[in-house]
Structure formats: structure tokens, C-alpha cells
Design a protein around this motif. Structure first.
Motif, PDB file in Angstrom:
ATOM      1  N   VAL A   1      40.747 -15.410  12.987  1.00 29.05           N
ATOM      2  CA  VAL A   1      39.365 -15.866  12.884  1.00 29.05           C
ATOM      3  C   VAL A   1      38.940 -16.652  14.119  1.00 29.05           C
ATOM      4  CG1 VAL A   1      39.545 -16.011  10.382  1.00 29.05           C
ATOM      5  CG2 VAL A   1      39.936 -18.056  11.753  1.00 29.05           C
ATOM      6  N   SER A   2      37.647 -16.695  14.319  1.00 27.14           N
ATOM      7  CA  SER A   2      37.033 -17.548  15.331  1.00 27.14           C
ATOM      8  C   SER A   2      35.879 -18.284  14.674  1.00 27.14           C
ATOM      9  CB  SER A   2      36.522 -16.700  16.504  1.00 27.14           C
ATOM     10  OG  SER A   2      35.921 -17.518  17.494  1.00 27.14           O
ATOM     11  N   GLY A   3      35.638 -19.515  15.120  1.00 24.08           N
ATOM     12  CA  GLY A   3      34.538 -20.285  14.547  1.00 24.08           C
ATOM     13  C   GLY A   3      34.906 -21.705  14.196  1.00 24.08           C
ATOM     14  N   GLY A   4      36.209 -21.993  14.145  1.00 26.33           N
ATOM     15  CA  GLY A   4      36.653 -23.363  13.950  1.00 26.33           C
ATOM     16  C   GLY A   4      36.394 -23.921  12.567  1.00 26.33           C
ATOM     17  N   VAL A   5      36.629 -25.225  12.456  1.00 23.71           N
ATOM     18  CA  VAL A   5      36.465 -25.915  11.175  1.00 23.71           C
ATOM     19  C   VAL A   5      35.020 -25.827  10.684  1.00 23.71           C
ATOM     20  CG1 VAL A   5      36.609 -28.158  10.029  1.00 23.71           C
ATOM     21  CG2 VAL A   5      38.386 -27.466  11.641  1.00 23.71           C
ATOM     22  N   GLY A   6      34.067 -25.970  11.619  1.00 25.51           N
ATOM     23  CA  GLY A   6      32.652 -25.896  11.239  1.00 25.51           C
ATOM     24  C   GLY A   6      32.306 -24.546  10.642  1.00 25.51           C
ATOM     25  N   GLY A   7      32.810 -23.478  11.260  1.00 24.04           N
ATOM     26  CA  GLY A   7      32.551 -22.141  10.748  1.00 24.04           C
ATOM     27  C   GLY A   7      33.183 -21.919   9.389  1.00 24.04           C
ATOM     28  N   ALA A   8      34.371 -22.497   9.182  1.00 23.07           N
ATOM     29  CA  ALA A   8      35.039 -22.374   7.885  1.00 23.07           C
ATOM     30  C   ALA A   8      34.238 -23.077   6.795  1.00 23.07           C
ATOM     31  CB  ALA A   8      36.452 -22.935   7.967  1.00 23.07           C
ATOM     32  N   LYS A   9      33.756 -24.287   7.102  1.00 19.97           N
ATOM     33  CA  LYS A   9      32.980 -25.044   6.116  1.00 19.97           C
ATOM     34  C   LYS A   9      31.665 -24.352   5.783  1.00 19.97           C
ATOM     35  CE  LYS A   9      34.788 -29.661   7.228  1.00 19.97           C
ATOM     36  NZ  LYS A   9      34.452 -31.002   7.756  1.00 19.97           N
TER      37      LYS A   9
ATOM     38  N   GLY B   1      32.690 -13.099   2.246  1.00 17.19           N
ATOM     39  CA  GLY B   1      32.511 -14.328   1.482  1.00 17.19           C
ATOM     40  C   GLY B   1      32.865 -15.574   2.284  1.00 17.19           C
ATOM     41  N   MET B   2      33.559 -15.380   3.411  1.00 24.83           N
ATOM     42  CA  MET B   2      33.980 -16.503   4.248  1.00 24.83           C
ATOM     43  C   MET B   2      33.427 -16.437   5.665  1.00 24.83           C
ATOM     44  SD  MET B   2      38.011 -16.716   3.167  1.00 24.83           S
ATOM     45  CE  MET B   2      38.328 -14.958   3.412  1.00 24.83           C
ATOM     46  N   GLY B   3      32.924 -15.282   6.066  1.00 19.62           N
ATOM     47  CA  GLY B   3      32.504 -15.108   7.446  1.00 19.62           C
ATOM     48  C   GLY B   3      31.173 -14.394   7.582  1.00 19.62           C
ATOM     49  N   LYS B   4      30.596 -14.509   8.754  1.00 16.82           N
ATOM     50  CA  LYS B   4      29.313 -13.879   9.064  1.00 16.82           C
ATOM     51  C   LYS B   4      29.488 -12.610   9.876  1.00 16.82           C
ATOM     52  CE  LYS B   4      26.700 -15.846  12.171  1.00 16.82           C
ATOM     53  NZ  LYS B   4      25.766 -16.779  12.870  1.00 16.82           N
ATOM     54  N   ASN B   5      30.495 -12.590  10.736  1.00 20.20           N
ATOM     55  CA  ASN B   5      30.738 -11.441  11.607  1.00 20.20           C
ATOM     56  C   ASN B   5      32.132 -10.891  11.323  1.00 20.20           C
ATOM     57  OD1 ASN B   5      28.268 -11.785  13.300  1.00 20.20           O
ATOM     58  ND2 ASN B   5      29.280 -13.705  13.831  1.00 20.20           N
ATOM     59  N   ILE B   6      32.196  -9.643  10.877  1.00 20.66           N
ATOM     60  CA  ILE B   6      33.454  -9.011  10.520  1.00 20.66           C
ATOM     61  C   ILE B   6      33.631  -7.785  11.416  1.00 20.66           C
ATOM     62  CG2 ILE B   6      34.893  -8.223   8.615  1.00 20.66           C
ATOM     63  CD1 ILE B   6      33.612 -10.964   8.100  1.00 20.66           C
ATOM     64  N   PHE B   7      34.627  -7.825  12.302  1.00 20.87           N
ATOM     65  CA  PHE B   7      34.843  -6.743  13.266  1.00 20.87           C
ATOM     66  C   PHE B   7      36.135  -5.995  12.965  1.00 20.87           C
ATOM     67  CE2 PHE B   7      32.311  -9.819  15.746  1.00 20.87           C
ATOM     68  CZ  PHE B   7      31.287  -8.995  16.184  1.00 20.87           C
ATOM     69  N   HIS B   8      36.107  -4.675  13.168  1.00 24.70           N
ATOM     70  CA  HIS B   8      37.331  -3.874  13.139  1.00 24.70           C
ATOM     71  C   HIS B   8      37.688  -3.551  14.582  1.00 24.70           C
ATOM     72  CE1 HIS B   8      39.607   0.004  11.838  1.00 24.70           C
ATOM     73  NE2 HIS B   8      40.423  -1.029  11.958  1.00 24.70           N
ATOM     74  N   ALA B   9      38.710  -4.236  15.100  1.00 23.05           N
ATOM     75  CA  ALA B   9      39.067  -4.099  16.511  1.00 23.05           C
ATOM     76  C   ALA B   9      39.871  -2.842  16.790  1.00 23.05           C
ATOM     77  CB  ALA B   9      39.850  -5.326  16.968  1.00 23.05           C
ATOM     78  N   GLY B  10      40.585  -2.322  15.772  1.00 27.01           N
ATOM     79  CA  GLY B  10      41.420  -1.152  15.972  1.00 27.01           C
ATOM     80  C   GLY B  10      42.624  -1.188  15.046  1.00 27.01           C
ATOM     81  N   PRO B  11      43.719  -0.501  15.410  1.00 31.03           N
ATOM     82  CA  PRO B  11      44.907  -0.448  14.548  1.00 31.03           C
ATOM     83  C   PRO B  11      45.634  -1.780  14.473  1.00 31.03           C
ATOM     84  CG  PRO B  11      45.325   0.635  16.637  1.00 31.03           C
ATOM     85  CD  PRO B  11      43.862   0.328  16.622  1.00 31.03           C
TER      86      PRO B  11
END
Length: 238
Positions: free
Chosen positions: A62-70, A94-104
Motif C-alpha cells: 500500500v501507499s498513503g501512510g497512516v493518514g490514508g489508512a485512517k 473498502g480500505m483504499g481509493k486507488n486499486i491497481f493491478h501491476a501484473g503477475p
């Protein structure tokens, strides 16, 4: 569904591959999402063991830090099969705003260490520029605003200003407590360095950032937020 977020690769391996590890005890219908930041090779190894056990596994740092988690606005960077990603996406939303599929398998980890290496470089450069301005008599808040509106604008400056008192709600304005620790940034920079050596990729800026943060940690700052690298450049601020 099992979601884990652990400090380092050895912890992930112990939890999933140990003598009484989860992969030996979970039903084959389980979806495992590991949101630790670890070496891509470690993530691939755990994924291979999961597949052998008939369990679906995805690395999703994940990226976004404590603030993003809260706030529930984290970015999840996923590595795994496409069907696993589609299964995991509603859960992660339910926990994040940006969900990426980077690959395998392992791709999420590669993308994460690239991102954090760049973040360390940006935070170091931002701190360096602010210190230079202040040493020339500039107000750090005014200089920050000038750079934010100019070509020097970047995430570290715009969202996570490292100078104490310039921006509310960031670790710099609470004695660098909380946030993303220097020790964790050091770990991630080490992962980036090791990966670069393996792939013969030149990372002169990443290597310099790694050395700067290692020195900063060795001076007793490992438990502070990584924006405390500002103290390295302007020691008089106490």
C-alpha cells in the motif's frame, strides 16, 4: 479472506511458510492478500507455495501512510492473477481509493519499491531546498508556497511538508511523531538497492537517498517520520 501487513520478508515467510504456517491450515477457497512491502522474490516464493497448496495469493503493498489508512484512501498495488485481482478488488475498495493491478506475482512489490525510492528522493530534495532558502533568510512557509506553484512542486512539498509548522496535520508539525518511520523507509530503500543490483539498473539518486536515510537513522532518528530528514539539512532547528 486473509489480509496481512507485516514489517519485512522474514515475517511474511514465518506466518505463511513456517512449521505451522497459514498455508498449511487455510482451506483452498481462501484468498490471501499480503500488503507487506517485501522483496519481489519473497512475494513470488510465498505465492508459489500458496498455488501449490491450492490457495489464491496476491501481493498488494500500500501507499498513503497512516493518514490514508485512517481515511480509507490508501492506494493498493497488486501483483497476481487477473481473476484474483477481480476477487480482491471489492475488498480492497473498502480500505483504499486507488486499486491497481501491476501484473503477475511480485509486480506489486516492484512498483511499491520504485514508488518509495522516488518518495525518498523527493523528500530529501525538498528538505534540501527548504534548508537552503531558510539559510538565506527566507520564510519556509513562503518558500514552500512559491515552490508549490512552480516547477518544484511535488507530493512531499504539496502534501507532506517536512518543515515544522508550515503545514497542519503532518508529522513535521508534531515533532515528526507518527507517519512512516525512517527505519521503514530504510528497509524499502534497501529493497530497491538489492533489486537494482540484481537487475543491473543504475540508481545513483536512489543509492544516495539510501545513504542519507541510513545516516539519519544512525543518528538516532529511526523511530521518527521519514520527513525528519529535514533535520539532517538544518540542524539548528533543534
Amino acid at each position: 479472506v486473509v489480509i496481512s501487513m507485516l514489517p519485512a520478508g522474514q515475517h511474511v515467510e514465518a506466518v505463511y511458510l513456517g512449521d505451522n504456517g497459514l498455508l498449511k491450515n487455510l482451506p483452498s477457497t481462501t484468498l490471501v492478500i499480503d500488503s507487506s512491502t517485501i522483496a519481489p522474490e519473497t512475494a513470488k516464493g510465498v505465492a508459489e507455495a500458496a498455488v501449490a497448496a491450492g490457495i489464491t495469493f496476491m501481493d498488494a503493498p500500500v501507499s498513503g501512510g497512516v493518514g490514508g489508512a485512517k481515511a480509507g484512501t490508501l492506494t493498493f498495488i497488486c501483483g497476481g492473477e487477473a481473476d484474483a485481482f477481480e476477487r480482491a478488488k471489492p475488498i480492497l475498495e473498502g480500505m483504499g481509493k486507488n486499486i491497481f493491478h501491476a501484473g503477475p506475482h511480485g509486480s506489486g512489490q516492484v512498483a511499491k519499491i520504485c514508488n518509495n525510492m522516488l518518495l525518498a528522493i523527493l523528500m530529501s530534495g525538498t528538505s534540501e531546498a527548504l534548508a537552503l532558502g531558510v539559510k538565506n533568510g527566507l520564510d519556509p512557509a513562503v518558500l514552500s508556497e512559491i515552490m508549490k506553484q512552480s516547477s518544484g512542486g511535488n507530493w512531499a512539498l504539496n502534501v507532506y511538508n517536512p518543515w515544522p509548522g508550515v503545514m497542519d496535520g503532518v508529522p513535521a508539525s508534531r515533532d515528526y511523531e507518527g507517519g512512516f518511520l525512517v527505519n521503514l523507509m530504510n528497509k524499502d530503500l534497501g529493497l530497491a538497492f538489492d533489486n537494482a543490483v540484481k537487475n543491473q539498473a543504475p540508481i545513483p539518486m536512489g543509492s544516495l537517498a539510501r545513504n542519507l536515510f541510513a545516516l539519519h537513522a544512525n543518528e538516532g532518528n529511526g523511530g521518527l517520520d521519514f520527513s525528519s530528514i529535514q533535520k539532517f539539512y538544518y540542524r539548528e532547528q533543534g
